[in-house]
Design a protein around this motif. Sequence first.
Motif, PDB file in Angstrom:
ATOM      1  N   GLU A 777       0.887  -1.138   0.012  1.00 51.98           N
ATOM      2  CA  GLU A 777       0.108   0.006   0.119  1.00 51.98           C
ATOM      3  C   GLU A 777       0.822   1.191  -0.025  1.00 51.98           C
ATOM      4  OE1 GLU A 777      -3.221  -0.216  -0.524  1.00 51.98           O
ATOM      5  OE2 GLU A 777      -3.049  -2.427  -0.303  1.00 51.98           O
ATOM      6  N   GLY A 778       0.213   2.425  -0.012  1.00 51.05           N
ATOM      7  CA  GLY A 778       0.970   3.749  -0.008  1.00 51.05           C
ATOM      8  C   GLY A 778       0.533   4.915  -0.694  1.00 51.05           C
ATOM      9  N   THR A 779       1.044   5.916  -0.528  1.00 54.68           N
ATOM     10  CA  THR A 779       0.563   7.289  -1.334  1.00 54.68           C
ATOM     11  C   THR A 779       0.849   6.781  -2.931  1.00 54.68           C
ATOM     12  OG1 THR A 779       2.703   7.977  -0.872  1.00 54.68           O
ATOM     13  CG2 THR A 779       1.052   8.641   0.607  1.00 54.68           C
ATOM     14  N   GLY A 780       0.539   7.794  -3.605  1.00 56.79           N
ATOM     15  CA  GLY A 780       0.611   7.688  -5.118  1.00 56.79           C
ATOM     16  C   GLY A 780       2.254   7.452  -5.488  1.00 56.79           C
ATOM     17  N   TRP A 781       3.293   8.337  -4.880  1.00 58.27           N
ATOM     18  CA  TRP A 781       4.545   8.231  -5.500  1.00 58.27           C
ATOM     19  C   TRP A 781       5.042   6.914  -4.895  1.00 58.27           C
ATOM     20  CZ3 TRP A 781       7.572   7.817  -1.018  1.00 58.27           C
ATOM     21  CH2 TRP A 781       7.322   8.758  -0.179  1.00 58.27           C
ATOM     22  N   SER A 782       4.613   6.765  -3.691  1.00 52.41           N
ATOM     23  CA  SER A 782       5.050   5.503  -2.956  1.00 52.41           C
ATOM     24  C   SER A 782       5.092   4.187  -3.788  1.00 52.41           C
ATOM     25  CB  SER A 782       4.629   5.358  -1.571  1.00 52.41           C
ATOM     26  OG  SER A 782       4.981   4.300  -0.821  1.00 52.41           O
ATOM     27  N   LEU A 825      -7.164  11.266 -14.548  1.00 52.32           N
ATOM     28  CA  LEU A 825      -6.159  10.526 -14.438  1.00 52.32           C
ATOM     29  C   LEU A 825      -4.660  11.263 -13.504  1.00 52.32           C
ATOM     30  CD1 LEU A 825      -5.618   8.595 -17.649  1.00 52.32           C
ATOM     31  CD2 LEU A 825      -6.854   7.896 -15.699  1.00 52.32           C
ATOM     32  N   PHE A 826      -5.045  12.354 -13.133  1.00 48.61           N
ATOM     33  CA  PHE A 826      -4.207  12.927 -11.952  1.00 48.61           C
ATOM     34  C   PHE A 826      -3.687  11.727 -10.913  1.00 48.61           C
ATOM     35  CE2 PHE A 826      -4.255  17.797 -12.484  1.00 48.61           C
ATOM     36  CZ  PHE A 826      -3.430  17.862 -13.788  1.00 48.61           C
ATOM     37  N   ASP A 827      -2.479  11.835 -10.652  1.00 52.26           N
ATOM     38  CA  ASP A 827      -2.158  10.767  -9.395  1.00 52.26           C
ATOM     39  C   ASP A 827      -2.655  11.464  -8.169  1.00 52.26           C
ATOM     40  OD1 ASP A 827      -0.397   8.786  -7.856  1.00 52.26           O
ATOM     41  OD2 ASP A 827       0.408  10.584  -7.137  1.00 52.26           O
ATOM     42  N   PRO A 830      -3.361  10.596  -1.653  1.00 46.87           N
ATOM     43  CA  PRO A 830      -3.781  11.796  -1.869  1.00 46.87           C
ATOM     44  C   PRO A 830      -3.476  13.036  -1.046  1.00 46.87           C
ATOM     45  CG  PRO A 830      -5.441  10.330  -0.735  1.00 46.87           C
ATOM     46  CD  PRO A 830      -4.038   9.617  -1.013  1.00 46.87           C
ATOM     47  N   PRO A 831      -3.776  14.136  -1.285  1.00 40.80           N
ATOM     48  CA  PRO A 831      -4.495  14.957  -2.651  1.00 40.80           C
ATOM     49  C   PRO A 831      -3.537  14.604  -3.822  1.00 40.80           C
ATOM     50  CG  PRO A 831      -3.742  16.636  -1.326  1.00 40.80           C
ATOM     51  CD  PRO A 831      -3.102  15.479  -0.455  1.00 40.80           C
ATOM     52  N   PHE A 832      -4.000  15.321  -4.869  1.00 44.15           N
ATOM     53  CA  PHE A 832      -3.134  15.508  -6.044  1.00 44.15           C
ATOM     54  C   PHE A 832      -1.614  15.571  -5.965  1.00 44.15           C
ATOM     55  CE2 PHE A 832      -1.924  18.177  -9.741  1.00 44.15           C
ATOM     56  CZ  PHE A 832      -1.336  17.147 -10.450  1.00 44.15           C
ATOM     57  N   GLN A 833      -0.837  14.702  -6.491  1.00 47.48           N
ATOM     58  CA  GLN A 833       0.608  15.230  -6.429  1.00 47.48           C
ATOM     59  C   GLN A 833       0.837  14.447  -7.776  1.00 47.48           C
ATOM     60  OE1 GLN A 833       3.760  14.151  -3.551  1.00 47.48           O
ATOM     61  NE2 GLN A 833       2.490  15.480  -2.599  1.00 47.48           N
ATOM     62  N   ILE A 834       1.596  15.161  -8.689  1.00 50.33           N
ATOM     63  CA  ILE A 834       2.020  14.697  -9.891  1.00 50.33           C
ATOM     64  C   ILE A 834       2.992  13.650  -9.880  1.00 50.33           C
ATOM     65  CG2 ILE A 834       3.672  16.089 -10.932  1.00 50.33           C
ATOM     66  CD1 ILE A 834       1.698  16.732 -13.312  1.00 50.33           C
ATOM     67  N   ASP A 835       3.920  13.352  -9.092  1.00 48.91           N
ATOM     68  CA  ASP A 835       4.968  12.406  -9.023  1.00 48.91           C
ATOM     69  C   ASP A 835       4.673  11.334  -9.313  1.00 48.91           C
ATOM     70  OD1 ASP A 835       3.859  12.346  -6.430  1.00 48.91           O
ATOM     71  OD2 ASP A 835       5.536  13.087  -5.726  1.00 48.91           O
ATOM     72  N   GLY A 836       3.347  10.566  -8.734  1.00 50.13           N
ATOM     73  CA  GLY A 836       3.042   9.250  -9.217  1.00 50.13           C
ATOM     74  C   GLY A 836       2.644   9.082 -10.459  1.00 50.13           C
ATOM     75  N   ASN A 837       2.179  10.068 -11.337  1.00 48.43           N
ATOM     76  CA  ASN A 837       2.130   9.870 -12.742  1.00 48.43           C
ATOM     77  C   ASN A 837       3.294   9.678 -13.441  1.00 48.43           C
ATOM     78  OD1 ASN A 837      -0.176  12.196 -12.170  1.00 48.43           O
ATOM     79  ND2 ASN A 837      -1.041  10.819 -13.683  1.00 48.43           N
ATOM     80  N   PHE A 838       4.321  10.444 -13.176  1.00 48.22           N
ATOM     81  CA  PHE A 838       5.540  10.265 -13.803  1.00 48.22           C
ATOM     82  C   PHE A 838       6.457   9.013 -13.447  1.00 48.22           C
ATOM     83  CE2 PHE A 838       5.547  15.111 -13.782  1.00 48.22           C
ATOM     84  CZ  PHE A 838       4.972  15.096 -15.072  1.00 48.22           C
ATOM     85  N   GLY A 839       6.132   8.893 -11.911  1.00 50.46           N
ATOM     86  CA  GLY A 839       6.905   7.640 -11.689  1.00 50.46           C
ATOM     87  C   GLY A 839       6.284   6.179 -11.953  1.00 50.46           C
TER      88      GLY A 839
END
Length: 932
Positions: A777-782, A825-827, A830-839
Amino acid sequence: MKIRKSLFIVIFMFGVVRVFAQSQPLKLWYKQPAQKWTDALPVGNGRIGGMVYGGVVEDHIQYNEQTLWTGGPRDYNRKGAVKYLEPIRKLLSEGKQAEAEAMAQQHFMGMKSNELNYAADSAKWFNAMKDIRPPLKSKEWTPITLPTEQGWETAPGLEGLDGAVWFTTTVNVPPDWQGKNLVLNLGRIRDIDFTYVNGKRIGSTNGTAYRKYTIPAADVHLGSNQLSVLVVNFYDKGGFTSNTKTLSVYPEGRESDVISLAGAWHYHVQDDNPPAYPRYNADYQPFADLYLQFPKQEITDYKRDLDLTNATVHVTYKADGVNYAREYFSSAPDQVMAVHLTADKPGKITLEALLSSLHKNYVIRKIDDHTLAISLKVKDGVLRGVSYLHVQSIGGKVVVSPKSISVTGANEATFYLTAATNFKNYHDVSGNPEAICKKQIAAITTKSYATIKAAHIRDYQKYFNTFSIDLGKGENADLPTDERILKFGKSPDPSFISLYMQFGRYLLISSSRPGGGPANLQGLWNNLLTPPWGSKFTTNINLEMNYWPAELLNLSTCSEPFFSIVDDLAKTGHETAVEHYGAPGWVLHHNTDLWRGTAPVNASNHGIWVSGAAWLCHQLWEHYLYSGDKGFLQKRAYPEMKGAAEFFVHFLVKNPKTGCLISTPSNSPEHGGLVAGPTMDHQIIRDLFKNCIEAAKVLNIDRAFADTLKLKYSQIAPNKIGKYGQLQEWLEDKDDTTDTHRHISHMWGVYPGTDITFKTPELLKAAEQSMKYRGDEGTGWSIAWKVNIWARMHQGDHAYLMLSKLLSPADVSSGKEKGGVYHNLFDAHPPFQIDGNFGGAAGLAEMLLQSQGDAIELLPALPTALPQGNIKGICARGGFVLDFEWQNGQLKNVEVFSKLGKTCRLSYAGKTVDIETQKGKSYRFNADLKQL
Ligand code: FUC
């Protein structure tokens, strides 16, 4: 096969023409307008970003300009901090973490803005507020619904407000309450309240405590009683922040006999000018909002989409037998955002365009008969912004009033929006935004919409079409994107995965262009005056992750803004190295912003982390590995890498217990407090030293320095395996196997580093054990980081599992903090953070190709869920660009294009081949890696 010409693009690389097709519809689309910001569709040209809601009666385009931030140029370093370095180290070596953190908090953290004056100024301001008596309610008071759980800033008119605000309502006391003390329940109030009943103060509380006051029976009237509350809020969320149930009044001892006070109140702003609140870092700001208001109509066939192949957003619908269409994009060549409105019958375009802004200080004015402007100033800072809205129409009538632009009965209309600030660079704010806007509008007035659009598409496709991917089509491929997200976990949808990857590339192209700044925590898009984590640049994972896909996915040029922030930080970071560490070179802690602060910020238990510069330098070296650009290495990368290494040569100290060199004081990002010797630091520093040694060799310079680094490299505390078979996160064997913390910093050596590989099998096994303990589990970037790590471990199915979690719906979350995707499709952190999209985009690539070792590995972590595919334009270190296909989980063929003419070692399924390549030539191989 019939070839659709428009889908094919010609790319010139070293004189060789490469033609790529985008093979499936690459669209995000919806059957309804956006309700929320995370439903809206992003457009961007690396500087001006817009979020398109696409409403029918009222369209809303919330927009940003990359350089509008709070704050201003200032010194972020604390003078004399260096005196405390040794005492902090000593406390840590004695095992006194709490004492070390306390000392560091007081003496070692960077300087906040307005830190020196704030105490006196705010006391003075507060004294003037606290004795103000409740004014009489008048007609000027504005209605408001209370409570405002997310702070009063969510109420229209109070956005971004800090200061003192009166709230008032009437309490109607029934006859059977007479003679009783009443209990007034106001819940949480931020920050301080002065509460009055019928003009008499009955309570005041400072802080987050629940407010429960007794109103003495003697002060209560039968019937109407006036309740007035002055709320003083110094910074961020203000007002009544509990839920609806809390606001109430009842007679003492008769709790069930309650009158709810939730609902209609009135407010009056007493003072909205408190002294600027001290901040470690500045916040990225929203710029303004464009509203397009149309006549009310019954509509059908509504559709809204974002086409990734040409970076345009569309809204279409039918009304009264007319087909309406809107098209939106943000153009880099013309530096404007365009909104183009058409109908398939003449004279049908009628609307009013308005500008507004969340910034308190803004003015709208008419520039000429086709142009309106907004000028604004950020509250706590030196930056001003100007934006021009210019209209061109065919047919009909255009009227520009001092407040709006109206278009009546036109055949079509196009709005062009510019935006600029007075920011020039981190120490110069002498820019002239008005002149910039004027020039940009003047430049487009001679061009047609078709010309501007064609230039935009040409420019965008130069980036986008360097790469294509086709993973096959699933059964949900034709569904609207929001429905597709919901179904993703339930039925295979491989083209959704390729869409997600291409969306990551779209976001990078749209938020990070040469000449501009790097993508921040939200890329380019932010609608809040106090955005999460300031929408700044967090450097203990997030900023770096934003650029993970750049080299690999053939968007190397989009890294230029990353290199340019490193150029700045190497300068400001030198000051921090001197002031805080008495060291040469440069250092960066875990956050920076537009003003390039590099000092430790926030709390000492996680703000003192010294490896930011070294991690950024890792990506400079990576750029050299991919591009072979020696000029870049010599002029830019190496001097910065060397500076970062010089810092550590000075900073590393001998651990008295083991004799190894360790990094202290520091932190394993945001986990476990201030410590000596976190594993991650040592991995990053080793990587830096190794790359510097290699770079010095390539450039044939600095032999003595390289020798020093070699010696130090061998003395740095090694990775260690702990009692649970885990990779130790710290020097001591103290990992908790039940701890599922989002940061997985000691995995740095697996990805993005190369400290731990298949050549160190015991360590790799320990890393895998740690990953299992940390959980999925984890946050988007994690989660995105975990995709990459499992891919590096060649565990494709586990990497895919993580990717699926990254694509899970964020909007139906259980309330638990977990990553996923919003409708656009924004990562979601939460809340929105774009790093997960890129990672996430990088992670999928890492499953299909790796080149960090001696060979280019094809399909190193191919998951069972993606048995077939076709990829073109993926890049490998050594200057190679590859196209390959696979079927039934097996490689079919591969073509390697050599940009630099180096030896290429390819490896697949246990086979390895070496070929000498020539610059600019392609080489084809079959599934057995036999050259064709
Ligand atoms: C670091 C992370 C948080 C968040 C923030 C922007 O502090 O630990 O999860 O991503 O950066």
